[in-house]
Design a protein around this motif. Structure first.
Motif, PDB file in Angstrom:
ATOM      1  N   ALA A 212      -5.136   7.872  -6.243  1.00  0.00           N
ATOM      2  CA  ALA A 212      -6.357   7.081  -6.116  1.00  0.00           C
ATOM      3  C   ALA A 212      -6.610   6.759  -4.637  1.00  0.00           C
ATOM      4  O   ALA A 212      -5.668   6.668  -3.839  1.00  0.00           O
ATOM      5  CB  ALA A 212      -6.245   5.801  -6.923  1.00  0.00           C
ATOM      6  N   ASP A 213      -7.858   6.590  -4.289  1.00  0.00           N
ATOM      7  CA  ASP A 213      -8.247   6.334  -2.898  1.00  0.00           C
ATOM      8  C   ASP A 213      -7.982   4.871  -2.537  1.00  0.00           C
ATOM      9  O   ASP A 213      -8.895   4.041  -2.521  1.00  0.00           O
ATOM     10  CB  ASP A 213      -9.719   6.677  -2.694  1.00  0.00           C
ATOM     11  N   LEU A 214      -6.735   4.561  -2.219  1.00  0.00           N
ATOM     12  CA  LEU A 214      -6.386   3.181  -1.876  1.00  0.00           C
ATOM     13  C   LEU A 214      -6.960   2.773  -0.528  1.00  0.00           C
ATOM     14  O   LEU A 214      -7.322   1.612  -0.321  1.00  0.00           O
ATOM     15  CB  LEU A 214      -4.871   3.001  -1.874  1.00  0.00           C
ATOM     16  N   ASP A 215      -7.048   3.726   0.408  1.00  0.00           N
ATOM     17  CA  ASP A 215      -7.607   3.401   1.721  1.00  0.00           C
ATOM     18  C   ASP A 215      -9.065   2.975   1.609  1.00  0.00           C
ATOM     19  O   ASP A 215      -9.538   2.144   2.384  1.00  0.00           O
ATOM     20  CB  ASP A 215      -7.481   4.592   2.671  1.00  0.00           C
ATOM     21  N   GLY A 216      -9.764   3.552   0.639  1.00  0.00           N
ATOM     22  CA  GLY A 216     -11.171   3.213   0.451  1.00  0.00           C
ATOM     23  C   GLY A 216     -11.391   2.025  -0.473  1.00  0.00           C
ATOM     24  O   GLY A 216     -12.539   1.587  -0.662  1.00  0.00           O
ATOM     25  N   LEU A 217     -10.301   1.500  -1.049  1.00  0.00           N
ATOM     26  CA  LEU A 217     -10.413   0.372  -1.979  1.00  0.00           C
ATOM     27  C   LEU A 217     -10.443  -0.925  -1.176  1.00  0.00           C
ATOM     28  O   LEU A 217      -9.460  -1.321  -0.561  1.00  0.00           O
ATOM     29  CB  LEU A 217      -9.226   0.370  -2.948  1.00  0.00           C
ATOM     30  N   LYS A 218     -11.593  -1.586  -1.184  1.00  0.00           N
ATOM     31  CA  LYS A 218     -11.756  -2.804  -0.407  1.00  0.00           C
ATOM     32  C   LYS A 218     -11.122  -3.998  -1.122  1.00  0.00           C
ATOM     33  O   LYS A 218     -10.788  -3.945  -2.295  1.00  0.00           O
ATOM     34  CB  LYS A 218     -13.244  -3.075  -0.170  1.00  0.00           C
ATOM     35  N   TYR A 219     -10.976  -5.084  -0.357  1.00  0.00           N
ATOM     36  CA  TYR A 219     -10.503  -6.342  -0.948  1.00  0.00           C
ATOM     37  C   TYR A 219     -11.541  -6.823  -1.959  1.00  0.00           C
ATOM     38  O   TYR A 219     -12.738  -6.758  -1.721  1.00  0.00           O
ATOM     39  CB  TYR A 219     -10.312  -7.376   0.165  1.00  0.00           C
ATOM     40  N   TYR A 220     -11.073  -7.290  -3.095  1.00  0.00           N
ATOM     41  CA  TYR A 220     -11.919  -7.695  -4.209  1.00  0.00           C
ATOM     42  C   TYR A 220     -12.745  -6.515  -4.726  1.00  0.00           C
ATOM     43  O   TYR A 220     -13.964  -6.571  -4.862  1.00  0.00           O
ATOM     44  CB  TYR A 220     -12.787  -8.906  -3.861  1.00  0.00           C
ATOM     45  N   ALA A 221     -12.039  -5.433  -4.997  1.00  0.00           N
ATOM     46  CA  ALA A 221     -12.624  -4.256  -5.631  1.00  0.00           C
ATOM     47  C   ALA A 221     -11.593  -3.669  -6.569  1.00  0.00           C
ATOM     48  O   ALA A 221     -10.401  -3.996  -6.507  1.00  0.00           O
ATOM     49  CB  ALA A 221     -13.041  -3.227  -4.580  1.00  0.00           C
ATOM     50  N   GLY A 222     -12.050  -2.811  -7.474  1.00  0.00           N
ATOM     51  CA  GLY A 222     -11.152  -2.174  -8.415  1.00  0.00           C
ATOM     52  C   GLY A 222     -11.644  -0.789  -8.775  1.00  0.00           C
ATOM     53  O   GLY A 222     -12.846  -0.514  -8.717  1.00  0.00           O
ATOM     54  N   LEU A 223     -10.711   0.102  -9.103  1.00  0.00           N
ATOM     55  CA  LEU A 223     -11.104   1.435  -9.525  1.00  0.00           C
ATOM     56  C   LEU A 223     -10.134   1.943 -10.569  1.00  0.00           C
ATOM     57  O   LEU A 223      -8.959   1.583 -10.540  1.00  0.00           O
ATOM     58  CB  LEU A 223     -11.168   2.397  -8.340  1.00  0.00           C
ATOM     59  N   PRO A 224     -10.619   2.751 -11.501  1.00  0.00           N
ATOM     60  CA  PRO A 224      -9.712   3.336 -12.486  1.00  0.00           C
ATOM     61  C   PRO A 224      -8.898   4.443 -11.838  1.00  0.00           C
ATOM     62  O   PRO A 224      -9.382   5.171 -10.972  1.00  0.00           O
ATOM     63  CB  PRO A 224     -10.661   3.887 -13.562  1.00  0.00           C
ATOM     64  N   GLY A 225      -7.646   4.551 -12.241  1.00  0.00           N
ATOM     65  CA  GLY A 225      -6.791   5.596 -11.691  1.00  0.00           C
ATOM     66  C   GLY A 225      -5.552   5.749 -12.538  1.00  0.00           C
ATOM     67  O   GLY A 225      -5.423   5.151 -13.616  1.00  0.00           O
ATOM     68  N   THR A 226      -4.641   6.570 -12.045  1.00  0.00           N
ATOM     69  CA  THR A 226      -3.367   6.787 -12.718  1.00  0.00           C
ATOM     70  C   THR A 226      -2.252   6.430 -11.746  1.00  0.00           C
ATOM     71  O   THR A 226      -2.249   6.911 -10.609  1.00  0.00           O
ATOM     72  CB  THR A 226      -3.218   8.247 -13.175  1.00  0.00           C
ATOM     73  N   VAL A 227      -1.347   5.566 -12.173  1.00  0.00           N
ATOM     74  CA  VAL A 227      -0.225   5.140 -11.346  1.00  0.00           C
ATOM     75  C   VAL A 227       1.054   5.524 -12.078  1.00  0.00           C
ATOM     76  O   VAL A 227       1.294   5.060 -13.197  1.00  0.00           O
ATOM     77  CB  VAL A 227      -0.250   3.622 -11.083  1.00  0.00           C
ATOM     78  N   ALA A 228       1.843   6.408 -11.465  1.00  0.00           N
ATOM     79  CA  ALA A 228       3.080   6.902 -12.095  1.00  0.00           C
ATOM     80  C   ALA A 228       2.805   7.462 -13.490  1.00  0.00           C
ATOM     81  O   ALA A 228       3.595   7.256 -14.419  1.00  0.00           O
ATOM     82  CB  ALA A 228       4.124   5.797 -12.152  1.00  0.00           C
ATOM     83  N   GLY A 229       1.673   8.138 -13.622  1.00  0.00           N
ATOM     84  CA  GLY A 229       1.308   8.741 -14.892  1.00  0.00           C
ATOM     85  C   GLY A 229       0.701   7.792 -15.894  1.00  0.00           C
ATOM     86  O   GLY A 229       0.373   8.196 -17.019  1.00  0.00           O
TER      87      GLY A 229
ATOM     88  N   PRO B  91       0.813  -1.220   0.000  1.00  0.00           N
ATOM     89  CA  PRO B  91       0.000   0.000   0.000  1.00  0.00           C
ATOM     90  C   PRO B  91       0.849   1.274   0.000  1.00  0.00           C
ATOM     91  O   PRO B  91       0.542   2.232  -0.718  1.00  0.00           O
ATOM     92  CB  PRO B  91      -0.824  -0.131   1.288  1.00  0.00           C
ATOM     93  N   GLY B  92       1.905   1.296   0.785  1.00  0.00           N
ATOM     94  CA  GLY B  92       2.749   2.478   0.835  1.00  0.00           C
ATOM     95  C   GLY B  92       3.458   2.738  -0.481  1.00  0.00           C
ATOM     96  O   GLY B  92       3.581   3.894  -0.910  1.00  0.00           O
ATOM     97  N   ILE B  93       3.922   1.679  -1.117  1.00  0.00           N
ATOM     98  CA  ILE B  93       4.585   1.819  -2.416  1.00  0.00           C
ATOM     99  C   ILE B  93       3.634   2.433  -3.433  1.00  0.00           C
ATOM    100  O   ILE B  93       3.978   3.389  -4.146  1.00  0.00           O
ATOM    101  CB  ILE B  93       5.110   0.462  -2.910  1.00  0.00           C
ATOM    102  N   LEU B  94       2.425   1.892  -3.494  1.00  0.00           N
ATOM    103  CA  LEU B  94       1.469   2.366  -4.496  1.00  0.00           C
ATOM    104  C   LEU B  94       0.982   3.781  -4.180  1.00  0.00           C
ATOM    105  O   LEU B  94       0.790   4.599  -5.089  1.00  0.00           O
ATOM    106  CB  LEU B  94       0.289   1.393  -4.590  1.00  0.00           C
ATOM    107  N   LYS B  95       0.799   4.077  -2.895  1.00  0.00           N
ATOM    108  CA  LYS B  95       0.341   5.418  -2.519  1.00  0.00           C
ATOM    109  C   LYS B  95       1.323   6.493  -2.972  1.00  0.00           C
ATOM    110  O   LYS B  95       0.917   7.632  -3.260  1.00  0.00           O
ATOM    111  CB  LYS B  95       0.156   5.499  -1.003  1.00  0.00           C
ATOM    112  N   SER B  96       2.595   6.161  -3.057  1.00  0.00           N
ATOM    113  CA  SER B  96       3.596   7.144  -3.478  1.00  0.00           C
ATOM    114  C   SER B  96       3.519   7.453  -4.963  1.00  0.00           C
ATOM    115  O   SER B  96       4.146   8.402  -5.430  1.00  0.00           O
ATOM    116  CB  SER B  96       4.998   6.639  -3.123  1.00  0.00           C
ATOM    117  N   LEU B  97       2.735   6.647  -5.693  1.00  0.00           N
ATOM    118  CA  LEU B  97       2.671   6.792  -7.149  1.00  0.00           C
ATOM    119  C   LEU B  97       1.289   7.158  -7.669  1.00  0.00           C
ATOM    120  O   LEU B  97       1.105   7.338  -8.878  1.00  0.00           O
ATOM    121  CB  LEU B  97       3.117   5.482  -7.816  1.00  0.00           C
ATOM    122  N   THR B  98       0.288   7.243  -6.781  1.00  0.00           N
ATOM    123  CA  THR B  98      -1.075   7.509  -7.253  1.00  0.00           C
ATOM    124  C   THR B  98      -1.830   8.337  -6.227  1.00  0.00           C
ATOM    125  O   THR B  98      -1.529   8.293  -5.022  1.00  0.00           O
ATOM    126  CB  THR B  98      -1.839   6.198  -7.501  1.00  0.00           C
TER     127      THR B  98
END
Length: 372
Positions: free
Chosen positions: A166-183, A157-164
């Motif tokens: 997107a609301d990772l804290d609100g992303l539940k297990y077995y869920a998905g959301l569109p976003g931008t990661v490292a552009g 989670p910390g690695i991904l949060k540094s690159l996006t």
């Protein structure tokens, strides 16, 4: 492309530059390990690992009756999945045999992405296409439209949060959301096959190398390492997760595999395999067939798939997967055994390893469960 030609992911040159040992897997040239598979396994359990999973099979189902088609074609209640969520399910034959286990993401009201195992992707595509007859829905082969990267482990989670953002804290297990990661535009999914928290990132193949590099750089300070298929197998084995071709086959129903919970008889309408699966459910309730259990070695010899499980001089089961467990420090296995020998703690159970009956402890799965 000929059916015999080995396929390569968009990250093939990256893997080779990292010194990966490559192997053929379901027609794909994939990284087996980069250095020590044990070190890769431990990294995922304690820090983070980065995987290329671009061999998985993505199939898009769209249209006004997409949900109705999937409810008919699969055993789960797919129409009940809310947009932005995902569900683990299976596709079965008319006789109840498992064709594959799947994750289905509902991307929008009338758009779903079905993710199949690499070895079964064409089978699943063909079955969905055939079962779509009469439904106002389109089944599209999107295997070439995606690369799939996964970052797994407690630091993910910390690695991904540094690159996006997107609301990772609100992303539940077995869920998905569109976003931008490292552009890079991505579908960010919180799923995995390791027993750890983690994310799978669906991106266009042309963006895979840039995203891999960005994740690698973001994870340098917390011990992220590239990981191959070998440690992915030991991670999923410790987590008690089934592998198609081992714990799941066309000769088994979901009830045989102890996964009858994925079959939703309460959903409206018929679905492929309903009658056979209803009979399988009754059999499992009244006369349990062999049950899937965990086995932990008392010694150091490693069981492998196909080895016989024995008790009192009789064959009482068969190993489906086995490997040394870096976390437990002992060899472990999953096996189907007669119900009479399937209770945790059952004494006198062993595995026939080249003529020697090695003692094993029967235990309930999983072997490992992460602390929340």
């Amino acid at each position: 492309m000929s059916s015999t030609e080995t396929r390569r992911t968009a990250l093939d040159a990256t893997h080779r530059a990292l010194g990966a040992t490559m192997t053929d897997f379901a027609g794909w040239d994939m990284p087996l390990r980069y250095a020590s598979e044990r070190d890769e396994h431990v990294a995922v359990r304690t820090r983070a690992g980065l995987f290329d999973l671009s061999h998985m099979g993505e199939i898009t189902v769209t249209g006004p009756q997409a949900a109705a088609l999937l409810d008919y074609a699969l055993v789960g209640n797919i129409g009940g999945v809310k947009p932005g969520r995902a569900r683990y399910t299976m596709i079965c034959r008319e006789d109840g045999g498992i064709l594959d286990d799947l994750i289905v993401y509902r991307l929008a009201d009338a758009e779903y992405m079905v993710v199949a195992n690499a070895s079964n992707a064409q089978t699943v595509l063909d079955a969905l296409t055939e079962r779509a007859a009469g439904f106002d829905a389109e089944v599209r082969d999107d295997r070439d439209a995606y690369a799939l990267l996964a970052v797994q482990g407690p630091e993910s989670p910390g690695i991904l949060k540094s690159l996006t953002d997107a609301d990772l804290d609100g992303l539940k297990y077995y869920a998905g959301l569109p976003g931008t990661v490292a552009g890079v535009p991505a579908l960010i999914a919180r799923t995995g096959y390791t027993g750890e928290d983690g994310f799978e990132l669906f991106v266009k193949p042309e963006h895979a190398v840039a995203l891999w590099q960005a994740l690698t750089e973001a994870g340098e300070g917390v011990g992220l390492v590239p990981c191959g298929l070998s440690c992915r197998d030991t991670l999923r084995l410790e987590a008690g997760m089934p592998l198609y071709g081992h714990e799941l086959t066309t000769s088994l129903t979901p009830f045989d595999a102890g996964l009858g919970r994925v079959v939703k008889f309460e959903k409206e309408g018929d679905f492929v395999g309903r009658a056979a699966l209803a009979e399988a459910a009754e059999r499992a309730a009244s006369e349990p067939p062999r049950v899937l259990v965990g086995l932990v070695a008392e010694g150091r010899r490693v069981p492998r798939a196909g080895y016989q499980v024995v008790a009192g001089g009789e064959v009482v089961g068969e190993v489906t997967s086995g490997a040394p467990s870096p976390t437990l420090g002992r060899p472990i296995a999953m096996a189907y055994v007669d119900a009479a020998h399937g209770a945790p703690g059952t004494e006198g159970v062993g595995v026939d390893i080249r003529g020697s009956h090695e003692p094993y402890e029967v235990m309930a799965l999983p072997f490992y469960k992460r602390q929340k």
